[in-house]
Enzyme design. Structure first.
Site, short mmCIF file in Angstrom:
data_model
loop_
_atom_site.label_atom_id
_atom_site.label_comp_id
_atom_site.label_asym_id
_atom_site.label_seq_id
_atom_site.Cartn_x
_atom_site.Cartn_y
_atom_site.Cartn_z
N HIS A 154 30.66 19.97 4.14
CA HIS A 154 31.40 19.14 5.53
C HIS A 154 30.13 18.29 6.26
CE1 HIS A 154 29.38 23.01 7.93
NE2 HIS A 154 29.01 21.96 8.47
N HIS A 201 36.50 24.49 8.49
CA HIS A 201 36.12 22.79 8.75
C HIS A 201 35.69 21.92 7.78
CE1 HIS A 201 32.18 25.12 8.89
NE2 HIS A 201 31.71 24.01 9.41
N HIS A 216 24.22 16.70 11.07
CA HIS A 216 24.09 17.15 10.12
C HIS A 216 25.26 17.14 8.75
CE1 HIS A 216 25.64 21.35 11.77
NE2 HIS A 216 27.13 21.25 10.53
N HIS A 248 26.40 31.68 13.35
CA HIS A 248 27.56 30.45 13.86
C HIS A 248 28.57 31.56 15.21
CE1 HIS A 248 25.73 26.56 13.81
NE2 HIS A 248 26.26 27.06 12.55
N TYR A 257 19.47 25.42 10.13
CA TYR A 257 19.18 23.63 10.38
C TYR A 257 17.73 23.36 10.49
CZ TYR A 257 23.94 23.89 12.79
OH TYR A 257 25.23 23.96 13.17
N GLU A 267 22.94 21.50 7.06
CA GLU A 267 22.86 22.76 7.52
C GLU A 267 22.45 23.27 5.84
OE1 GLU A 267 25.98 23.51 8.60
OE2 GLU A 267 25.62 25.28 9.64
FE LIG Z 1 27.80 22.67 10.09
#
Ligand SMILES: [Fe+2]
Length: 309
Positions: A154, A201, A216, A248, A257, A267
């Site tokens: 992503h 996501h 990112h 997260h 990151y 990431e």
């Molecule tokens: Fe991400």
């Protein structure tokens, strides 16, 4: 078949300021497999477990950042339908001919309100993951080179007018909102996480004054242990780490990151939950924004908000 329309993230075209440094980083440190170079000087990579020709394309430029982020769609007829749907929605689209990128069919290109170029395509050459499709082995020993993510997963993009971006992705492209961070007015989204699948996501946006910025591009690892291994390899290779390993709150993924040699953040992550379109979006408020982003420290670092390319 339930999944249709837009299938998944396909490729990101990233600008690097020194091509040789970029080739070394994406090939040897991140551990993607180089799959080609074209007449424009672009270099193509795929993650080891991806079957299509390329998921990361780098080109040399004066400024780092992202040229475009592309999604693979189910078929040519879906591509044509989405093009006409976008036009009916008031979006200007442009067809990029097949072959403009190596092994890639014609693409539909358009700009979204955040200033980013998004592309759709139906066809990309298949090179396989080295295991075959008949009685395959479990993994590829060669895949241990570098950090070796299994796929490009992503991206997170920074720009203005993310509510317009969300509407377009939802109403035309069939995405749904999985999580969001809401500003103090309890109405305006600071950040949105959108999915076209059961992933938490496939693309995310953060509200930002400057359009078209990259926060990112993200690469999937199999396990938390591999996230730790990635951090070790980053240290060995003197990669500039922004934050992590940590977790997260949003998506629950475990993450690091860091920056490529040109300052593009990337990431490497593992985990995160699976979701479905009938599940309402998870909402985070600004008093807990720290935990939303970095669950352990429960506070944001200035670099996370301010450094984009
Ligand atoms: Fe991400």
């Amino acid at each position: 078949m339930a999944i249709g329309g837009v299938l998944r993230p396909g490729h990101a075209q990233i600008r690097v300021m020194n091509l040789e440094e970029g080739i070394h980083f994406y090939g040897n440190v991140l551990g993607l497999q180089e799959t080609g170079r074209d007449a424009q000087g672009r270099v193509y990579f795929k993650a080891w477990d991806e079957r299509d020709h390329s998921s990361v394309v780098i080109r040399e430029a004066d400024r780092a950042g992202i040229d475009h982020f592309a999604f693979k769609v189910q078929s040519k007829s879906v591509l044509s339908k989405l093009d006409s749907d976008l036009r009916a929605y008031g979006v200007n689209t442009e067809w990029v001919p097949a072959g403009e990128m190596l092994e890639t069919g014609e693409r539909v290109r358009f700009q979204v309100a955040s200033g980013h170029m998004i592309e759709l395509y139906a066809d990309k050459g298949v090179v396989g993951n080295g295991l075959g499709m008949l009685n395959p082995e479990a993994w590829q020993p060669m895949a241990e080179k570098g950090i070796a993510p299994t796929r490009m997963d992503h991206c997170l993009l920074y720009g203005p007018d993310i509510e317009k971006v969300e509407a377009l992705f939802r109403d035309v492209l069939g995405f749904y909102k999985v999580e969001h961070i809401v500003l103090e007015d309890d109405k305006t989204d600071l950040a949105i996480w959108l999915s076209c699948s059961i992933k938490a996501h496939d693309i995310a946006f953060v509200r930002h004054a400057v359009p078209g910025m990259l926060h990112h591009v993200s690469f999937l690892l199999d396990s938390w242990e591999k996230v730790l291994r990635a951090a070790d390899l980053m240290s060995m290779n003197r990669v500039s780490i922004d934050i992590g390993p940590t977790r997260h709150g949003v998506t629950r993924g475990t993450t690091i990151y860091a920056f490529d040699p040109s300052g593009n953040r990337f990431e490497t992550f593992a985990g995160g939950y699976q979701t479905y379109p009938d599940i309402p979006p998870i909402k985070w408020t600004m008093d807990e924004v720290g935990a939303a982003v970095f669950y352990h420290d429960r506070k944001l670092t200035p670099s996370f908000l301010e450094v984009v390319s």
